[in-house]
Design a protein around this motif. Structure first.
Motif, PDB file in Angstrom:
ATOM      1  N   ASN A  63      -3.499  -4.279  -5.713  1.00 41.22           N
ATOM      2  CA  ASN A  63      -3.441  -3.787  -4.345  1.00 41.22           C
ATOM      3  C   ASN A  63      -4.749  -3.082  -4.037  1.00 41.22           C
ATOM      4  O   ASN A  63      -5.164  -2.192  -4.788  1.00 41.22           O
ATOM      5  CB  ASN A  63      -2.251  -2.847  -4.130  1.00 41.22           C
ATOM      6  CG  ASN A  63      -1.957  -2.660  -2.651  1.00 41.22           C
ATOM      7  OD1 ASN A  63      -2.692  -1.977  -1.947  1.00 41.22           O
ATOM      8  ND2 ASN A  63      -0.875  -3.278  -2.178  1.00 41.22           N
ATOM      9  N   TYR A  87      -5.567  -0.951  -1.976  1.00 37.54           N
ATOM     10  CA  TYR A  87      -5.479   0.455  -1.595  1.00 37.54           C
ATOM     11  C   TYR A  87      -5.132   1.366  -2.776  1.00 37.54           C
ATOM     12  O   TYR A  87      -5.087   2.589  -2.618  1.00 37.54           O
ATOM     13  CB  TYR A  87      -4.466   0.645  -0.466  1.00 37.54           C
ATOM     14  CG  TYR A  87      -4.850  -0.080   0.795  1.00 37.54           C
ATOM     15  CD1 TYR A  87      -5.988   0.287   1.510  1.00 37.54           C
ATOM     16  CD2 TYR A  87      -4.094  -1.132   1.267  1.00 37.54           C
ATOM     17  CE1 TYR A  87      -6.353  -0.388   2.668  1.00 37.54           C
ATOM     18  CE2 TYR A  87      -4.456  -1.823   2.420  1.00 37.54           C
ATOM     19  CZ  TYR A  87      -5.581  -1.439   3.123  1.00 37.54           C
ATOM     20  OH  TYR A  87      -5.944  -2.117   4.267  1.00 37.54           O
ATOM     21  N   LYS A 140       0.803  -1.216   0.000  1.00 37.05           N
ATOM     22  CA  LYS A 140       0.000   0.000   0.000  1.00 37.05           C
ATOM     23  C   LYS A 140       0.839   1.271   0.000  1.00 37.05           C
ATOM     24  O   LYS A 140       0.364   2.343  -0.382  1.00 37.05           O
ATOM     25  CB  LYS A 140      -0.921   0.008   1.220  1.00 37.05           C
ATOM     26  CG  LYS A 140      -0.194   0.002   2.548  1.00 37.05           C
ATOM     27  CD  LYS A 140      -1.155  -0.086   3.725  1.00 37.05           C
ATOM     28  CE  LYS A 140      -0.402  -0.120   5.037  1.00 37.05           C
ATOM     29  NZ  LYS A 140      -1.310  -0.259   6.188  1.00 37.05           N
ATOM     30  N   GLY A 159      -2.210  -4.811   1.724  1.00 37.21           N
ATOM     31  CA  GLY A 159      -3.137  -4.479   0.641  1.00 37.21           C
ATOM     32  C   GLY A 159      -2.996  -5.365  -0.576  1.00 37.21           C
ATOM     33  O   GLY A 159      -3.768  -5.239  -1.524  1.00 37.21           O
TER      34      GLY A 159
END
Length: 339
Positions: free
Chosen positions: A335, A337, A41, A259
């Motif tokens: 990911n 995020y 992240k 993430g």
């Protein structure tokens, strides 16, 4: 998109790199994946699979980290098919294609490299001769590894034999989305789109029964934390799951801390999931010096269910002369995020 190459102690390494700096490293011995680097992240890249620190350890220790497994992945009970006696390398049974030789720890030939504006890849080959490990037929096995700019990494295995024989390959990568094996997999989240799993006997050989996952610790149809489920399964996860054929990913692995997210889709009918429970060995130096510990990684092996030749419901792994058969599995790395 680029392919980086280097050689170390007679082992050739090829690193596929996309335009977002994600990379996959493959070595020619065993057509083995030694690293997959993705970002967390905070944008930090780290290796999200388990791998030895020294290349020679893959060959010497023969522990299947990242390796291609063929001709047949998993166990064949009593090491016999039709009139053929297969190599007994797991007691009276045959495991992961046998060890005379063990294809997972032999050098593969780099046939060619693939390079386009949005993909890079490798095509590797291995020829296993008639009679090796007891199998009939000389078989050419081709492994394609392709990385694209969307974070999708695809593995394809094609087998073609000059005689009727068996073929059920897989890849034996252990994932740990924390990056560089920073944490155990217990708090990572797993989802498997499967209503049935393959029951095992006390020797970890499939019984042929396919119980429903409902009401059992094998129910991962919704996102589920791995640790509490494994705690209810003696010896941990080492079971095959019958995948539902859906247009969306059949397997999802997620680490909320970093993430990182992995989704998987395959044309194989099953996935064998191993949590490496009770797998400890301080001699193994992984991911920068870490010892191998129980539940340090999770393998997701797309294939037909092990010991399929003894259980009709598992599907046939017999291939006919000069008729190529291909198994393809795509992993996509993202990911949660990212915006």
């Amino acid at each position: 998109m680029k392919i980086l190459e280097h050689q170390e102690n007679g082992i050739n390494y090829y690193t596929l790199v996309n335009n977002h700096h994600m990379s996959v490293t493959i070595m020619d011995w065993g057509a083995t994946i030694t690293a997959i680097r993705t970002h967390d992240k905070d944008g930090k890249f780290a290796n999200i699979i388990l791998g030895f620190d020294e290349g020679a350890d893959y060959i010497d220790k023969q522990s299947f980290f990242g390796a291609t497994v063929a001709r047949v992945a998993g166990v064949i009970k009593n090491a016999r098919w039709r009139q053929y006696d297969l190599t007994q390398n797991a007691g009276e049974n045959h495991l992961n294609g046998g060890n005379m030789p063990q294809i997972s720890f032999e050098p593969w030939f780099l046939e060619r490299k693939l390079h386009t504006s949005d993909q890079v890849g490798l095509v590797m080959q291995y020829i296993t001769l008639d009679g090796e490990n007891g199998y009939p037929g000389t078989m050419t096995i081709t492994a394609n590894f392709v990385l694209d700019n969307d974070g999708k990494f695809t593995i394809s295995y094609t087998g073609k034999s000059d005689q009727t024989t068996l073929f059920n390959p897989t890849n034996h990568t252990y994932f740990n989305l924390s990056g560089d094996a920073e944490r155990l997999i217990d708090h990572q989240i797993l989802k498997i789109n499967a209503d049935e799993y393959a029951a095992l006997n006390k020797h970890d050989i499939p019984t042929g029964k396919l119980p429903w996952v409902t009401g059992s610790p094998f129910d991962f149809r919704d996102r589920t934390e791995i640790g509490p489920q494994i705690a209810q399964i003696k010896g941990g996860l080492r079971h095959g799951f019958v995948l539902n054929d859906t247009p969306y990913p059949q397997v999802e692995l997620l680490d909320r801390v970093s993430g990182r997210k992995l989704t998987m889709r395959t044309n194989a009918p099953a996935v064998v999931v191993s949590s490496a429970t009770n797998y400890r060995d301080d001699r193994y130096r992984l991911n920068g010096g870490k010892p191998m510990r129980s539940q340090l990684g999770l393998s997701l092996q797309a294939q037909k269910l092990p010991d399929a030749i003894h259980h009709k419901a598992f599907g046939s792994i017999i291939i006919e002369p000069n008729v190529p058969v291909t198994y393809q599995t795509a992993y996509r790395f993202t990911n949660i995020y990212d915006v």
